[in-house]
Design an enzyme around this catalytic site. Structure first.
Site, short mmCIF file in Angstrom:
data_model
loop_
_atom_site.label_atom_id
_atom_site.label_comp_id
_atom_site.label_asym_id
_atom_site.label_seq_id
_atom_site.Cartn_x
_atom_site.Cartn_y
_atom_site.Cartn_z
N GLU A 1 1.03 -1.11 -0.02
CA GLU A 1 0.46 -0.33 0.28
C GLU A 1 0.67 1.29 0.35
O GLU A 1 0.09 2.12 -0.90
CB GLU A 1 -0.79 -0.46 1.76
CG GLU A 1 -2.16 1.32 1.29
CD GLU A 1 -2.55 1.27 0.65
OE1 GLU A 1 -3.18 2.41 0.16
OE2 GLU A 1 -3.20 0.61 -0.57
N HIS B 1 2.38 2.37 -2.84
CA HIS B 1 1.62 2.75 -3.93
C HIS B 1 1.65 4.11 -4.04
O HIS B 1 1.15 4.46 -4.70
CB HIS B 1 0.40 1.67 -4.39
CG HIS B 1 -0.32 2.40 -5.25
ND1 HIS B 1 -1.75 2.59 -5.03
CD2 HIS B 1 -0.72 2.70 -6.09
CE1 HIS B 1 -2.49 3.77 -5.71
NE2 HIS B 1 -2.01 3.08 -7.01
N HIS C 1 -11.48 5.42 -8.17
CA HIS C 1 -10.09 5.92 -7.78
C HIS C 1 -9.38 5.33 -9.35
O HIS C 1 -8.78 5.81 -9.79
CB HIS C 1 -9.66 5.20 -6.58
CG HIS C 1 -8.74 5.55 -6.30
ND1 HIS C 1 -8.05 6.56 -6.58
CD2 HIS C 1 -7.53 4.42 -5.46
CE1 HIS C 1 -7.04 6.89 -6.39
NE2 HIS C 1 -6.02 5.82 -5.56
N HIS D 1 -20.29 -6.84 -17.01
CA HIS D 1 -19.63 -7.11 -17.19
C HIS D 1 -19.05 -8.18 -18.71
O HIS D 1 -18.65 -6.94 -19.87
CB HIS D 1 -18.10 -6.97 -16.45
CG HIS D 1 -16.81 -6.84 -16.49
ND1 HIS D 1 -17.13 -6.25 -16.89
CD2 HIS D 1 -15.60 -7.90 -16.55
CE1 HIS D 1 -15.43 -6.17 -17.17
NE2 HIS D 1 -15.10 -7.34 -17.12
N HIS E 1 -4.88 -7.92 -16.51
CA HIS E 1 -6.00 -7.70 -17.61
C HIS E 1 -6.40 -6.07 -17.06
O HIS E 1 -6.48 -5.35 -17.65
CB HIS E 1 -7.22 -8.79 -16.81
CG HIS E 1 -8.79 -8.28 -17.33
ND1 HIS E 1 -8.99 -8.65 -18.89
CD2 HIS E 1 -9.77 -8.45 -17.02
CE1 HIS E 1 -10.22 -8.11 -19.33
NE2 HIS E 1 -10.92 -8.26 -17.75
#
Length: 348
Positions: free
Chosen positions: A73, A76, A138, A248, A306
């Protein structure tokens, strides 16, 4: 302008890394590895907060906090903060050189605004405990930042070049429609990921053995709710997760059809053939990754790939949209072509 263009390309590469690494953090359940913001237990690094992290982990070994997750975290966050500083530097340079071709100071300033809002979304992702609407926003904010940087890079590169006639209106309209559908599909993918609905259907091309599975669309797309819960505070049922996943897939079919049609149109024109080939390759890879994720049970490397594929498609579509505004060639080449009629026929 060379230094300016290089700075934009550096920021574009870093933005791609931030988007992909952010997907890795989310998919490895490390989004709450540091449960406060912007630091970690009030410290600049997990190293200084190690005692608090270990204590929290010992109290709840299956919880979201652990030292490895905290490092994921915070790395990032470090990358995102560095990207923000780079974008601020780009905006300052753009305004200093606002009279130069390709500077685009207004676009650079708008990008600063996007990054500030993206930082707030990053904060709310943590403080609001991974609320799906915030996490999806986000993700979309990160890809918007990536798209604007790609456009800025292309604009800066084209600044010293001569513009020749743009593509036909029908092709431009098709490209815009394809880009809009891609944006919707990415939003559906983000909603699927942030609601942990990727494994609601584990067969392909059917879902739970059916081409129209039992689904709860009302709870699936109720935006203002907590993670894993309905708006009424009940546990989100499998039927709602199925609705998210199946939407989706339907979105993927529609978006892929229009993107493939765009690729075909580009391939039929000599001046845009390279764009069509790149789009077709990126689309095929992304579809293959999506199917592989379903049939193999969503392994982390494929799931991250992906997400990376979505980022690549965004960059490719920015490239196509920018190119169709007017194919650009170096000034020397443009002068050599003066007097040669039928330039627009290359689109025919």
């Amino acid at each position: 302008m060379t230094a300016y263009r290089r700075l934009i390309l550096l920021a574009l590469a870093l933005a791609t890394l931030v988007v992909v690494f952010g997907a890795y953090v989310r998919l490895s359940d490390a989004g709450l590895g540091c449960p406060d913001w912007p630091g970690c237990y009030g410290q600049f690094s997990p190293l200084r907060a190690a005692a608090d992290i270990r204590e929290t982990h010992a109290a709840d070994p299956q919880g979201p906090v652990s030292l490895p997750k905290a490092w994921k975290e915070m790395i990032h966050r470090y990358l995102a903060a560095t990207l923000g500083l780079l974008i601020l530097a780009i905006a300052l340079l753009a305004w200093r050189r606002r009279g130069a071709p390709g500077a685009a100071p207004r676009l650079a300033a708008a990008l600063v605004g996007v990054v500030i809002f993206q930082g707030l979304l990053g904060k709310w992702t943590v403080t609001l405990l991974l609320k799906p609407a915030i996490v999806t926003a986000h993700l979309l904010g990160g890809l918007t930042t990536l798209a604007l940087l790609a456009w800025l890079a292309l604009h800066a590169r084209a600044g010293a070049q001569v513009e020749v006639p743009r593509g036909p209106i029908s092709l431009i309209t098709l490209a815009r429609a394809a880009f809009a559908l891609l944006a919707v599909q990415i939003a559906l993918g983000g909603w699927t990921s942030t609601n942990y609905a990727a494994l609601a259907c584990t067969d392909f091309p059917t879902c739970q053995g059916s081409l129209w599975p039992a689904a709860d669309y009302a709870n699936a797309f109720h935006v203002v709710r907590e993670l894993g819960m309905t708006a009424d505070g009940e546990v989100l049922p499998l039927a709602a997760l199925t609705a998210i996943h199946w939407s989706h897939r339907i979105g993927a079919l529609l978006a892929a059809t229009v993107l493939a049609a765009l690729a075909g149109s580009l391939l039929r024109r000599s001046v845009t053939r390279h764009l069509g080939a790149v789009l077709l390759a990126a689309l095929a890879a992304q579809l293959a990754l999506g199917i592989a994720n379903v049939v193999s049970g969503l392994p982390l490397p494929l799931a991250v790939a992906h997400n990376a594929g979505a980022a690549v498609l965004v960059i490719v579509m920015v490239w196509i949209t920018h190119s169709l505004r007017g194919v650009r060639v170096p000034a020397s080449a443009a002068h050599r072509r003066e007097g040669h009629a039928g330039r627009e026929n290359s689109y025919a």
